[in-house]
Design an enzyme around this catalytic site. Structure first.
Site, short mmCIF file in Angstrom:
data_model
loop_
_atom_site.label_atom_id
_atom_site.label_comp_id
_atom_site.label_asym_id
_atom_site.label_seq_id
_atom_site.Cartn_x
_atom_site.Cartn_y
_atom_site.Cartn_z
N TYR A 191 0.85 -1.19 0.00
CA TYR A 191 0.00 0.00 0.00
C TYR A 191 0.88 1.23 0.00
O TYR A 191 1.86 1.30 0.75
CB TYR A 191 -0.89 0.01 1.24
CG TYR A 191 -1.77 1.25 1.36
CD1 TYR A 191 -2.80 1.49 0.46
CD2 TYR A 191 -1.57 2.18 2.38
CE1 TYR A 191 -3.61 2.61 0.57
CE2 TYR A 191 -2.37 3.31 2.51
CZ TYR A 191 -3.38 3.52 1.59
OH TYR A 191 -4.18 4.63 1.71
N ASP A 230 9.19 2.70 -0.18
CA ASP A 230 8.16 3.37 0.61
C ASP A 230 8.37 2.95 2.07
O ASP A 230 7.99 1.86 2.47
CB ASP A 230 6.78 2.95 0.11
CG ASP A 230 5.66 3.59 0.92
OD1 ASP A 230 5.95 4.19 1.98
OD2 ASP A 230 4.50 3.47 0.51
N LYS A 240 4.31 9.03 8.82
CA LYS A 240 3.99 8.44 10.14
C LYS A 240 4.95 8.88 11.25
O LYS A 240 4.79 9.97 11.79
CB LYS A 240 3.86 6.93 10.00
CG LYS A 240 2.66 6.62 9.07
CD LYS A 240 2.20 5.18 9.03
CE LYS A 240 0.89 5.10 8.25
NZ LYS A 240 0.89 4.21 7.11
C1 LIG Z 1 0.29 4.69 5.72
C2 LIG Z 1 1.07 4.42 4.51
C3 LIG Z 1 1.04 5.27 3.39
C4 LIG Z 1 0.10 6.42 3.29
O1 LIG Z 1 0.36 7.41 4.20
P1 LIG Z 1 -0.83 8.48 4.52
O2 LIG Z 1 -0.18 9.44 5.45
O3 LIG Z 1 -1.93 7.69 5.12
O4 LIG Z 1 -1.21 9.10 3.23
C5 LIG Z 1 1.89 5.01 2.34
N1 LIG Z 1 2.73 3.97 2.38
C6 LIG Z 1 2.79 3.12 3.42
C7 LIG Z 1 3.77 2.00 3.41
C8 LIG Z 1 1.96 3.31 4.52
O5 LIG Z 1 1.99 2.43 5.52
#
Ligand SMILES: *Cc1c(COP(=O)(O)O)cnc(C)c1O
Length: 426
Positions: free
Chosen positions: A143, A238, A266
């Site tokens: 994701y 990511d 995060k």
């Molecule tokens: C949470 C998450 C996102 C998205 O971040 P948001 O701040 O919710 O837009 C993207 N990549 C990973 C791996 C994530 O866990």
């Protein structure tokens, strides 16, 4: 059952689609309604009906020091007293950039944004501009936020609600996205062969944590690095979830693989809305105003968000948080394994540091299809049995649990007892 939470949820559903501002919060996966939080402190959250829970969601990752840590709260209050947003450079942005580059040496230059979604979206645009190519390779179940081109076989809430592809994404975008099973290097090589000189980037969660939690096979990341270099494509990690959680330098430090670009979020925001993306200077210099790739944000580098993030990251380093998290994680793993073996139920526990997932499935789980073998009914029962006993795990089989430095050994001991009872009740 009448409760303040259910009244609030009824009101919310009249005015907010699905009653929530982000889909997993709706608790649909566990066929229930969410509780509403009154306040949170340390490892605990209290709902509006006075129930107390040991929290293993931690705002889906950011709360690595637990909720409302005083260092972060103080830093935010001090920053707020000087003004909430300027839209003019402020010193904290430079401090944050220096820290990110120091902790992740593959990042030579970095831009702050307001969410993980913005970070991955900007990485893609940059990779396409830099390479002059349009196609990208991603992996099933990873994701990367709700970016159009990345909502193809995605994880997290989309997977939870059995819609890993989203309506409203033009077919033309989908056609540019190649999604492959994780951990299969041969298929990546084949995709490169079939799309010669067309792949701009390979984008992945180096430790996939949005379809449950599983790990890259030995050499998988190194092979991707090698292929990308050979084929002139960018490797994008990511690390929105893993960045500064699994280690001071993220998953790229653990696996010793340097991506061209990294997306962060995060933990770096300390609970405020923050993302960042960075990497090699020659790539980052393509960004406006130096280069032709446009990217901007009214609130990017917001002083409160920078203050919160910096305070959290520095505190983590000061207390050697990663060592403490590993210790707490190991204790969690032990009590969980004891509970699982006692119950004799097919549960596969995956953990790295403070991240964990209990799959209601047998081993091995190395990709999305493995995660999808899980018994979702069993998971939902387990979730409710724990919640009833005061332990809040993520309300979906396809999410990762988080331990914070505020969890005490007693909290984890208690969690072990709750898991034992919950598993025995299934
Ligand atoms: C949470 C998450 C996102 C998205 O971040 P948001 O701040 O919710 O837009 C993207 N990549 C990973 C791996 C994530 O866990």
């Amino acid at each position: 059952m009448a409760s303040r939470s259910s009244d609030l949820f009824a009101a919310a559903q009249r005015r907010i689609p699905g009653g929530v501002n982000s889909p997993v919060r709706a608790f649909r996966h566990v066929e229930a309604e969410p509780f509403f939080v009154e306040r949170a402190q340390g490892a605990k959250v209290w709902d509006v009906d006075g129930n107390e829970y040991i929290d293993y969601v931690g705002s889906w990752g950011p709360a690595i020091l637990g909720h409302a840590p005083s260092v972060t709260i103080n830093a935010v209050c001090e920053a707020a007293a000087r003004g909430l947003s300027f839209g003019i450079p402020n010193p904290l942005e430079v401090e944050m950039a220096e820290l990110l580059c120091k902790w992740m040496p593959a990042i030579e230059k970095v831009r702050m944004v307001n969410s993980g979604t913005e970070a991955t979206m900007s990485c893609l645009r940059l990779a396409r501009a830099f390479t002059g190519r349009d196609k990208i390779i991603k992996f099933d179940g990873c994701y990367h936020g709700h970016v159009d081109a990345l909502l193809v076989k995605t994880g997290s809430g989309a997977l939870t609600h059995r819609r890993p592809d989203s309506a409203g994404v033009p077919q033309a975008f989908v056609d540019l996205t190649i999604s492959l099973p994780f951990n299969n290097a041969e298929l990546v090589r084949a995709a490169f062969r079939q799309n010669k000189n067309e792949i701009a980037a390979v984008l992945l969660e180096p430790i996939p944590a949005n379809a449950g939690l599983y790990f890259p096979r030995q050499d998988f990341l190194a092979i991707l690095r090698e292929e990308c270099t050979k084929q002139g494509a960018l490797l994008i990690f990511d690390e929105v979830m893993t960045g500064f959680r699994v280690a001071r330098g993220g998953a790229q430090e653990i696996y010793g693989v340097a991506p061209d670009l990294s997306a962060l979020g995060k933990v770096i925001g300390g609970g405020l809305p923050v993302g960042a993306f960075g990497g090699k200077a020659e790539i980052m210099d393509q960004l406006s105003p130096d280069g032709p790739v446009y990217q901007a944000g009214t609130l990017s580098g917001n002083p409160l968000a920078m203050a919160a993030g910096l305070a959290q990251l520095r505190e983590l380093e000061r207390i050697n948080g990663w060592k403490l998290l590993e210790k707490l994680g190991a204790q969690f793993e032990k009590v969980a394994r004891d509970a699982i073996s006692e119950a004799r139920i097919d549960v596969t526990l995956h953990r790295i540091g403070s991240m964990f997932c209990l799959f209601f499935a047998s081993e091995p789980i190395v990709d999305l299809s493995g995660a999808q073998r899980s018994d979702l009914k069993m998971f939902a029962k387990f979730f409710h049995a724990c919640l009833k006993r005061g332990v809040y795990f993520a309300p979906s089989q396809f999410e990762t649990g988080f331990i914070s430095t505020a969890h005490t050994p007693e909290d984890i001991e208690r969690t072990g007892a709750v898991m034992r009872e919950a598993l025995a009740s299934l």
